[in-house]
Design a protein around this motif. Structure first.
Motif, PDB file in Angstrom:
ATOM      1  N   ALA A   7       0.858  -1.194   0.000  1.00 35.23           N
ATOM      2  CA  ALA A   7       0.000   0.000   0.000  1.00 35.23           C
ATOM      3  C   ALA A   7       0.886   1.233   0.000  1.00 35.23           C
ATOM      4  CB  ALA A   7      -0.911  -0.022   1.212  1.00 35.23           C
ATOM      5  N   ARG A   8       0.609   2.121  -0.906  1.00 38.70           N
ATOM      6  CA  ARG A   8       1.424   3.335  -1.004  1.00 38.70           C
ATOM      7  C   ARG A   8       1.044   4.284   0.110  1.00 38.70           C
ATOM      8  NH1 ARG A   8       2.172   5.818  -6.802  1.00 38.70           N
ATOM      9  NH2 ARG A   8       4.374   5.709  -6.405  1.00 38.70           N
ATOM     10  N   GLU A   9       2.058   4.792   0.686  1.00 34.81           N
ATOM     11  CA  GLU A   9       1.817   5.799   1.716  1.00 34.81           C
ATOM     12  C   GLU A   9       1.655   7.154   1.044  1.00 34.81           C
ATOM     13  OE1 GLU A   9       4.715   5.925   4.771  1.00 34.81           O
ATOM     14  OE2 GLU A   9       4.937   3.743   4.782  1.00 34.81           O
ATOM     15  N   ASN A  10       0.649   7.879   1.473  1.00 28.74           N
ATOM     16  CA  ASN A  10       0.475   9.229   0.937  1.00 28.74           C
ATOM     17  C   ASN A  10       1.505  10.143   1.586  1.00 28.74           C
ATOM     18  OD1 ASN A  10      -1.607   8.547  -0.727  1.00 28.74           O
ATOM     19  ND2 ASN A  10      -3.196   9.117   0.751  1.00 28.74           N
ATOM     20  N   ILE A  11       2.302  10.723   0.747  1.00 34.11           N
ATOM     21  CA  ILE A  11       3.329  11.634   1.246  1.00 34.11           C
ATOM     22  C   ILE A  11       2.740  13.039   1.250  1.00 34.11           C
ATOM     23  CG2 ILE A  11       5.611  12.587   0.869  1.00 34.11           C
ATOM     24  CD1 ILE A  11       6.310   9.970  -0.569  1.00 34.11           C
ATOM     25  N   GLU A  12       2.729  13.641   2.393  1.00 27.86           N
ATOM     26  CA  GLU A  12       2.220  15.000   2.522  1.00 27.86           C
ATOM     27  C   GLU A  12       3.315  15.887   3.075  1.00 27.86           C
ATOM     28  OE1 GLU A  12      -1.366  15.370   4.732  1.00 27.86           O
ATOM     29  OE2 GLU A  12      -2.244  13.597   3.800  1.00 27.86           O
TER      30      GLU A  12
END
Length: 143
Positions: A7-12
């Protein structure tokens, strides 16, 4: 074989600290900026050390004299009212509508600046273009 994708982590990017820094810089520049005001302008007026003398011509000349309290005289005749309209009427009558005549303004050294500007305004509104402001020659400083 099927591989499971992670699962891709959302980079913020947290912009809150960046906005804080920008506002602090903005406040710094607002506080440290100096604004110049024209009312604080220092003007050193030059002295009239030399000038060209008035030529003696046969042409009719007009001379507005302004006393220290701001009263006007046109060619030696004292004006009853010291306002723009009466000065314009006197100039128009004395010049007979000829605005090519040379006009000289002689003002006392303590005359209010507004009185000189009013005389120049009257001459400008009537179309006089040969305007001279009379001065005295500056004396050399004594040792």
């Amino acid at each position: 074989m099927k591989f499971r994708r992670k699962a891709r982590e959302n980079i913020e990017i947290n912009l809150a600290s960046l906005i804080d820094v920008v506002f602090i810089l903005l406040l710094f520049f607002v506080v440290t900026t100096t604004f110049t005001r024209e009312t604080q302008l220092k003007v050193d007026l030059p002295e009239a050390a030399s000038g060209t003398p008035v030529e003696n011509t046969e042409l009719k000349q007009l001379e507005i004299s302004i006393s220290a309290d701001g009263t006007y005289a046109l060619n030696g005749q004292l004006l009853l009212k010291s306002d723009l309209d009466s000065l314009m009427a006197a100039l128009q009558k004395e010049s007979s509508g000829d605005n090519s005549l040379p006009l000289s303004i002689s003002a006392d050294g303590k005359t209010p600046h507004q009185a000189v500007i009013t005389a120049m305004d009257a001459a400008g509104k009537l179309g006089f273009s040969h305007l001279r402001i009379a001065t005295v020659e500056a004396q050399a400083a004594k040792p």
